[in-house]
Write a protein that holds these residues in place. Structure first.
Motif, PDB file in Angstrom:
ATOM      1  N   UNK A 272       0.810  -1.218   0.000  1.00 25.39           N
ATOM      2  CA  UNK A 272       0.000   0.000   0.000  1.00 25.39           C
ATOM      3  C   UNK A 272       0.842   1.266   0.000  1.00 25.39           C
ATOM      4  N   UNK A 273       2.072   1.183   0.499  1.00 28.99           N
ATOM      5  CA  UNK A 273       2.858   2.407   0.681  1.00 28.99           C
ATOM      6  C   UNK A 273       4.216   2.384  -0.003  1.00 28.99           C
ATOM      7  N   UNK A 274       4.569   1.294  -0.673  1.00 35.15           N
ATOM      8  CA  UNK A 274       5.937   1.149  -1.160  1.00 35.15           C
ATOM      9  C   UNK A 274       6.327   2.244  -2.146  1.00 35.15           C
ATOM     10  N   UNK A 275       5.441   2.625  -3.045  1.00 40.00           N
ATOM     11  CA  UNK A 275       5.789   3.658  -4.018  1.00 40.00           C
ATOM     12  C   UNK A 275       6.103   4.976  -3.317  1.00 40.00           C
ATOM     13  N   UNK A 276       5.252   5.349  -2.385  1.00 38.92           N
ATOM     14  CA  UNK A 276       5.455   6.586  -1.645  1.00 38.92           C
ATOM     15  C   UNK A 276       6.746   6.553  -0.834  1.00 38.92           C
ATOM     16  N   UNK A 277       6.994   5.440  -0.143  1.00 38.81           N
ATOM     17  CA  UNK A 277       8.186   5.342   0.687  1.00 38.81           C
ATOM     18  C   UNK A 277       9.455   5.372  -0.157  1.00 38.81           C
ATOM     19  N   UNK A 278       9.413   4.787  -1.344  1.00 41.35           N
ATOM     20  CA  UNK A 278      10.577   4.836  -2.233  1.00 41.35           C
ATOM     21  C   UNK A 278      10.861   6.263  -2.679  1.00 41.35           C
TER      22      UNK A 278
END
Length: 634
Positions: free
Chosen positions: A328-334
């Motif tokens: 759910x958050x990997x793109x944002x965290x990257x």
């Protein structure tokens, strides 16, 4: 040249494939007496022999045809012994299995007398109390004799362990690609429909075309050196660093990315940060060693100190994030981590490679990143290779939580590794088809590296043609996993007497005569029997593309470096990838996972044991096979 067993079976009109354990799962489940432990113990001993002979095969110079043929004959003998042993263990479930196994003993063997004794012992009265013990002992006695004939040229006359210096010196001889002779595959005659013969057969890009047949493996097609994959054996696959070089030299790549490689990589599941190949394969950590920037995620907090020690000195160009990657958050965290790096901003389609190995959410992360617009040039993703293409299987349920990497019941696609015997376990890893679905139609399967799949973006893959199109997805799965010589051999860490390989014959799934519906029914029956309900799904999870996008400015200008100008670096990394598999070092020392920078090998050491017959406590010490005699490279 056809393998000996295949040649003889063709001549005599016999079929070498006979499912074992048998399809009668209820009967197999009832064999839980002392017979099971004997079956498990001898099977492990034979698995050990297979590993040893495969390592020996790695050492043999290409001009020594006789030695190579002896090693191959020994490998075939070990597989025949496994089949006959299995048939004997389940004789009440499949009375014809023993007769079929005995027929396999009628090949032209080196140890004819020992084979005759095994045949007599296993065709005696099965109702006798001591029949199974005598049959199993005779099988082992014959297999051990065949093994020593195959391996004797590589046994040291001394009982002294081989020194590190000597093994390194000998290992330097293996600097050329494995060209000039066929790769080792699972004996085609024992595969359903002899299908593994296709993994020895070059093919043209498409039926009916006049183009020349292409090499089977990418390393052979593009002149790559041999290296060591996760199976801890030399491979002919195109290595990740060589793949990027081939892509970059292509016209399509140069038009799409005129500045060359971004020299930026993402590692979801960086472990301890070590740059190594073999069992602890992590190509992206090796890219960081060679000057790539990027982002590393690792969920296991206990590895933070080692990870910082390995990669911390590359920060801020390499950002380390000690948390579990979440779909759910990997793109944002990257994007947040990338904003902390100095220099030029790297766009989502400029990332050179994304490696995913998180023991569970691998395909979920690929799907989430794809939906968020990430288009790396290469995906390197761990999968569950047991399931053939067209079976899209996803792990699901509560077992895919934040601490997936640390607390999953089943942390290998192949072994339970759990003290709770006879219980169902959660599914580990997604299937190859699930990965292809997650990445989408913009990617082609390059190859399967045992339990890893490598995908390449189609718009820049021109330089890989016509080789890339010469083999289908199904055939690439066969070449990389199903027909791999250790695909159904219990892996070194598989010390469990309740191993799935002792319960089920996965060769059935590779039968080319199976319809898609029949294959699906087999897989569903397997899952119902061995895998916990609600831990898998045949449907991809429902996700939506992320709405958050980074507004981070381009922080200055950083000139992109191209591997076209990094020949020395490329060759040095190739050298490391190659030398990481030294000949076995026989020692009682504890196995150490030293990194490239320590100046020591990351390979295990081996305990010398001159035993006769299987000994459970002495096998797979430190997760690797021990050696029954001190062996030395030729």
């Amino acid at each position: 040249m056809l393998p000996l067993l295949l040649t003889l079976l063709v001549l005599y009109g016999a079929s070498g494939f006979h499912a074992c354990p048998p399809a009668d799962s209820a009967c197999v489940a009832e064999v839980r007496s002392s017979a099971w432990r004997l079956w498990a113990e001898v099977d492990k001993a034979l698995s050990q022999r297979i590993y040893e002979l495969l390592t020996i095969y790695d050492w043999i110079p290409k001009e020594e045809l006789h030695s190579r043929q002896k090693a191959l004959q020994g490998l075939e003998a070990m597989e025949v012994a496994k089949q006959l042993l299995c048939a004997a263990s389940f004789v009440r479930c499949d009375p014809e299995g023993v007769n079929h196994g005995v027929k396999l003993l009628q090949m032209d063997l080196s140890e004819r007398e020992a084979a005759q004794r095994a045949e007599e012992a296993c065709t005696a009265d099965v109702s006798a109390v001591d029949w199974l013990g005598k049959c199993s002992f005779a099988i082992w006695d014959w297999a051990d004799a065949e093994y020593f004939i195959s391996a004797k040229d590589f046994m040291s006359n001394s009982d002294e362990p081989q020194t590190s210096e000597e093994s390194d010196r000998l290992n330097l001889r293996k600097t050329d690609a494995n060209a000039g002779y066929a790769a080792v595959v699972y004996p085609p005659s024992l595969s359903p429909g002899h299908i593994c013969q296709t993994s020895l057969t070059p093919m043209s890009p498409s039926p009916g075309e006049s183009k020349a047949s292409q090499p089977i493996f990418g390393g052979e097609a593009f002149g790559d050196v041999a290296w060591v994959d996760v199976s801890n054996l030399r491979t002919r696959h195109l290595s990740s660093i060589s793949l990027l070089e081939v892509l970059e030299n292509g016209k399509a790549f140069q038009e799409r990315h005129p500045f060359g490689l971004s020299r930026f990589a993402i590692n979801l599941g960086g472990g301890d940060g070590g740059c190594r190949v073999g069992h602890g394969l992590d190509p992206v950590n090796c890219f960081f060693v060679q000057g790539f920037g990027g982002v590393v995620f690792e969920a296991n907090q206990s590895l933070e100190e080692e990870l910082q020690s390995s990669l911390g000195h590359f920060t801020p160009d390499v950002q380390i994030v000690m948390e579990a990657a979440q779909a759910e958050t990997i793109s944002q965290r990257l994007l947040i981590a990338m904003a902390q790096r100095p220099g030029r901003w790297v766009e989502k389609d400029e990332v050179d490679i994304i490696k995913v190995d998180v023991d569970g959410l691998d395909c979920h992360l690929v799907q989430a990143l794809t939906l968020s617009g990430w288009r790396p040039k290469v995906w390197h993703v761990e999968i569950n290779p047991l399931f053939p293409p067209n079976i899209s299987l996803w792990p699901s349920g509560s077992s895919l939580g934040v601490e997936t990497t640390i607390k999953r019941d089943l942390t290998s696609a192949f072994s339970r590794r759990n003290e709770r015997e006879h219980t169902k376990q959660a599914l580990v890893g997604c299937s190859l088809q699930a990965l292809l679905d997650a990445a989408g139609s913009e990617y082609s399967l390059l190859h399967v590296e045992f339990e890893n799949a490598v995908l390449v973006r189609k718009d820049i893959s021109e330089a890989l043609e016509p080789w890339l199109s010469s083999r289908s997805v199904v055939q690439k799965w066969r070449d990389g996993y199903f027909c791999h010589p250790i695909a159904r051999v219990r892996l070194p860490h598989d010390h469990d007497e309740d191993s799935l390989f002792l319960h089920y014959d996965f060769r059935r799934w590779g039968d080319p005569s199976l319809s898609g519906e029949d294959l699906l029914q087999l897989v569903q029956a397997f899952l119902q029997q061995f895998v916990e309900d609600h831990t898998y799904s045949f449907k991809a999870p429902q996700m939506t593309s992320g709405s958050w996008e980074s507004s981070a400015p381009i922080l200055g200008v950083q000139r992109k470096q191209s591997l076209r100008n990094q020949g020395a670096i490329h060759q040095s990394l190739k050298y490391f990838l190659f030398i990481s598999q030294a000949p076995p070092r026989t020692s009682t020392a504890t196995r150490k996972e030293d990194t490239f920078f320590s100046g020591q090998s990351s390979l295990p050491t081996f305990k010398v044991s001159c035993h006769h017959g299987p000994q459970v406590e002495e096998m797979w010490r430190w997760s690797w096979p021990i050696w029954s005699r001190t062996l030395s490279a030729p």
